[in-house]
Design an enzyme around this catalytic site. Structure first.
Site, short mmCIF file in Angstrom:
data_model
loop_
_atom_site.label_atom_id
_atom_site.label_comp_id
_atom_site.label_asym_id
_atom_site.label_seq_id
_atom_site.Cartn_x
_atom_site.Cartn_y
_atom_site.Cartn_z
N ASP A 11 19.30 99.51 33.48
CA ASP A 11 20.66 99.41 33.85
C ASP A 11 21.51 99.98 32.75
O ASP A 11 21.69 99.23 31.60
CB ASP A 11 21.28 98.00 34.24
N GLU A 61 18.12 105.68 33.27
CA GLU A 61 18.22 105.66 34.51
C GLU A 61 18.01 104.71 35.25
O GLU A 61 16.96 103.80 35.00
CB GLU A 61 17.58 106.90 35.44
N ASP A 111 26.44 110.51 33.53
CA ASP A 111 26.03 111.20 34.74
C ASP A 111 25.74 110.33 35.99
O ASP A 111 24.59 110.45 36.18
CB ASP A 111 25.02 111.91 34.31
N ASP A 146 28.79 108.21 42.70
CA ASP A 146 30.12 107.71 42.89
C ASP A 146 30.44 106.07 42.32
O ASP A 146 29.47 105.39 42.46
CB ASP A 146 30.43 107.78 44.34
#
Lengths: 278, 278
Positions: A137, A106, A155, A158
């Site tokens: 990253d 994450e 996951d 946008d």
């Protein structure tokens, strides 16, 4: 009380939720994070004012991003999740006892923190001993790992700002290389009703990289248009022919959306979606 | 221009469409009718401020209310539509050359008028010589017709005011009697995510009347939650076992949502919906 959170789903479309309480609002290095209590959908988590999840309907996204691939792979021991810092996806992956390691990468530490603090219903799986959380990253991480994972889940938020690179051919090539020779990738791929051109491009990119590629769909009320798409991209296993209902049997009663029948049905595309990707 | 039409989908949830123009607004004996031009969804038709249809996504509702039953009935000669004054449902029914007569019973004459005037994309089938339009209360009409129709479509507004009676056991008994001995009924039955109790009751009522009953689902972006349900209720034909893909073959290329695969998939219910009606 007449307090509302409004998402600008597009420039010309808005969804508004009546709010009982603003639970938290903060800015991280990457984005603004907020948590609200809504009347209709329970707790609501937003990033940059876009709905990430609500307590009432998150089960659809998290069951459908995870159990489809996990029901097709016979030996899904090493799993990578890019994004997913709220924990919902790992919660579902953990149901599979065949899984031995879950690495979650994450980019934003504060997503994990705020989820643990305010979204316990999704962030309940971080203590599972199979889970490693890496704050990094995802693109950099995946570049540096080859031939390692059985399934990779993208996951992401946008395709804007730092998440934009997660939808390009180059990234999909890194994902391909990070997978073992029978690996599967699943990614969230936005809403076909209003993002047809985007989806066309994403699936065209994926087909350049993976031999087996298909979108599949799920009903997600709090995401734009309510019709959400995911990409199934695979080196070997087929999304229907390799489905094994045994793999979800032990916890089938605990699920609220996924069933093996729903799995198959999710790939039956409305004609306009089929036309988009052919 | 910052002009918006907002639907209060529930007391606590709103969907807003950016509007280019208010095309028409009038009050009939039964309701208020309005037509807008929106940026995202094209022309929008509302009754009492509830979205009835938009130009961009009406194809889902109209294809899915009509072609499912018409693909299961081997000889659908006489069709009754209750409601549906906009014409979208008869437009789809007319594609089936096996259909000989279509009777449309709409309570509000002005729905038909405003649709002919402003919604030509749906109201394009009224001149078909197989169509008879009757302005009357659907409940009264159906009480007075027995053993007459092969398929009855209940294309109603939401279960409030004059449409409320269309969702009760007594009404379903009249529908049963108005059908021939191998007849099928299809009705719109609202949105399972937020109307679970209502749907539970409707399907319990239907099961008291018909031997074969199932909900089925479709993605409709401009209806609340984007997940819409329909009821298939039948005296003889089964929604999957009696599906004949030949019945839509001649015009399959003209459809934008329905395919025989989508037909089957629509009955694969997410677990929480299945649990609701069992």
């Amino acid at each position: 009380m007449n307090l509302w959170f409004t998402e600008n789903q597009t420039d010309n479309l808005r969804l508004s939720f009546r709010v009982k309480n603003l639970v938290e609002f903060r800015k991280s290095k990457f984005q603004t994070l907020a948590v609200y209590d809504t009347v209709e959908y329970g707790r609501l988590f937003t990033l940059d004012d876009f709905v990430m999840l609500t307590e009432k309907d998150e089960f659809v996204y998290h069951e459908m991003i995870s159990h489809i691939a996990l029901s097709c792979h016979p030996k899904p021991e090493n799993i990578l999740v890019i994004g997913g810092g709220d924990g919902g996806t790992i919660r579902e992956i953990e149901r599979h006892s065949r899984v031995k390691n879950i690495t979650l990468v994450e980019i934003d530490r504060e997503v994990v923190e705020i989820s643990k603090k305010h979204l316990p219903f999704v962030a309940c799986g971080f203590d599972d001993e199979r889970v490693s959380v890496i704050i990094d990253d995802g693109i950099e991480y995946i570049k540096n790992h080859k031939n390692k994972f059985d399934i990779i889940f993208i996951d992401s938020t946008d395709p804007v700002a730092f998440a934009e690179g997660l939808f390009h051919t180059d990234f999909y090539k890194f994902v391909f290389d990070a997978l073992k020779k029978d690996g599967i990738m699943v990614a969230q791929t936005e809403y076909p009703f209003l993002k047809g051109d985007f989806i066309k491009e994403v699936f065209s990119s994926l087909k350049q990289v993976f031999p087996i590629v298909s979108p599949y769909l799920a009903f997600i009320p709090t995401y734009p248009t309510g019709m959400w798409s995911f990409a199934f991209a695979s080196k070997k296993y087929h999304y229907i022919n390799d489905l094994n209902p045994e793999f979800t049997k032990d916890f089938a009663e605990k699920l609220k959306y996924y069933t093996p029948e729903v799995h198959k049905a999710a790939f039956a595309l409305p004609k306009f979606v089929k036309d988009l990707i052919e």
